[in-house]
Design an enzyme around this catalytic site. Sequence first.
Site, PDB file in Angstrom:
ATOM      1  N   GLU A 102      76.138  30.952 -76.456  1.00  0.00           N
ATOM      2  CA  GLU A 102      75.007  30.044 -76.691  1.00  0.00           C
ATOM      3  C   GLU A 102      75.243  28.775 -75.866  1.00  0.00           C
ATOM      4  OE1 GLU A 102      74.487  32.096 -81.059  1.00  0.00           O
ATOM      5  OE2 GLU A 102      74.816  29.932 -80.988  1.00  0.00           O
ATOM      6  N   HIS A 148      73.423  25.546 -82.062  1.00  0.00           N
ATOM      7  CA  HIS A 148      73.419  26.953 -81.642  1.00  0.00           C
ATOM      8  C   HIS A 148      72.165  27.248 -80.827  1.00  0.00           C
ATOM      9  CE1 HIS A 148      76.507  28.691 -84.508  1.00  0.00           C
ATOM     10  NE2 HIS A 148      76.428  27.435 -84.896  1.00  0.00           N
ATOM     11  N   HIS A 178      79.420  30.163 -81.280  1.00  0.00           N
ATOM     12  CA  HIS A 178      79.149  31.458 -80.650  1.00  0.00           C
ATOM     13  C   HIS A 178      79.215  31.234 -79.136  1.00  0.00           C
ATOM     14  CE1 HIS A 178      76.876  32.286 -84.582  1.00  0.00           C
ATOM     15  NE2 HIS A 178      78.035  32.926 -84.614  1.00  0.00           N
ATOM     16  N   GLU A 235      69.235  25.300 -84.339  1.00  0.00           N
ATOM     17  CA  GLU A 235      68.967  26.375 -83.378  1.00  0.00           C
ATOM     18  C   GLU A 235      68.079  25.784 -82.290  1.00  0.00           C
ATOM     19  OE1 GLU A 235      70.277  29.371 -83.474  1.00  0.00           O
ATOM     20  OE2 GLU A 235      71.027  29.526 -85.534  1.00  0.00           O
TER      21      GLU A 235
HETATM   22 ZN   LIG Z   1      75.006  30.810 -82.984  1.00  0.00          ZN
END
Ligand SMILES: [Zn+2]
Length: 326
Positions: free
Chosen positions: A55, A146, A52, A210
């Site tokens: 990020e 991420h 993404h 994350e």
């Molecule tokens: Zn992501």
Amino acid sequence: MMDFIDYTLGRCEAAEFLVSNSSDTRVECWAPGVLYLAGNGPRSLIISAGIHGDETAPIIIINQLIKQIFSGELEVVNPCLFILGNPDAIELGVRYLDTNLNRLFCGAHRSIAPCKESARAHLLERCVERFYTIYQDTDKLHWDCHCAIRGAVYKTFAIVPIVTHELSLLNHMDELQHAGIQAAVLSQLATNTFSYASFQQFKAQAATLELGKALPWHENEMSDHQKIICYLIRLLADVEDEDETIATDALIVYQIAQQIIKTQPDFHFNFSAEIDNFTPYQQGTLLAQEAGAEYHVQAEREVILFPNAKVELGARALLTLTPCSL
Ligand SMILES: [Zn+2]
């Protein structure tokens, strides 16, 4: 001096970037955003970020690690493939251009109309296959890094696929704790994410990590990421963590209770848009509604994860979780 972000975003040629490598590590650019580092260690590592494009923190982490390697400050023992996932989206500072890249792996890119992300998913799949084919007999690992769109009760957490084959979960959980991860979500869902593809196709120990909240480039406090950076340095150098204060059972582990899919345009949540991931709700609470359906908490207590009412129809709008023990 050009760095890996510059090269990935087309600000210099591969050769111009590679001349800055003054270490003994053999390095090859396999594609923009895909950097192969040879090694003789027992583990083969894929460390990816920027699947993404907005990020930013994990992209900066990878860039810094490569700088340390190129300067000779960090010796690479375990072979590694560094990947910046979606360069076009990184350039524009957006999550994606045409569609969510992290739903297109395991060949899912073949079943949508060709677009920027489908081409990129195909390219990344070929790079992963090439890498794990070279290192077939090693212990394979893939951390896809991420940042979350919203805040969370736990700053760092992992989504760990467990669906198709047996995995030494205790080893996996131990590894996550040494990486500074606070909570793990065991996912039995086949999701076509990048990390799931490595787990399913190559039996890699894999997870989506994350690492805090997604922030613009200059708002990241890299000192917040010191644990994961030190962990990745140890992983590349193939050295053990000497920190014995890490409790093996400090990690909070969850399993998925409900996967709520948006099927109608009027889908909306019954909680504030600013809500944190892992916020708990009691049995019976109305979480979301859309024409013809209401979604309630079913277990005694469930926590919410990744609420997003803006997803396309047919996509996942929310996960709910319950605690579990290993
Ligand atoms: Zn992501």
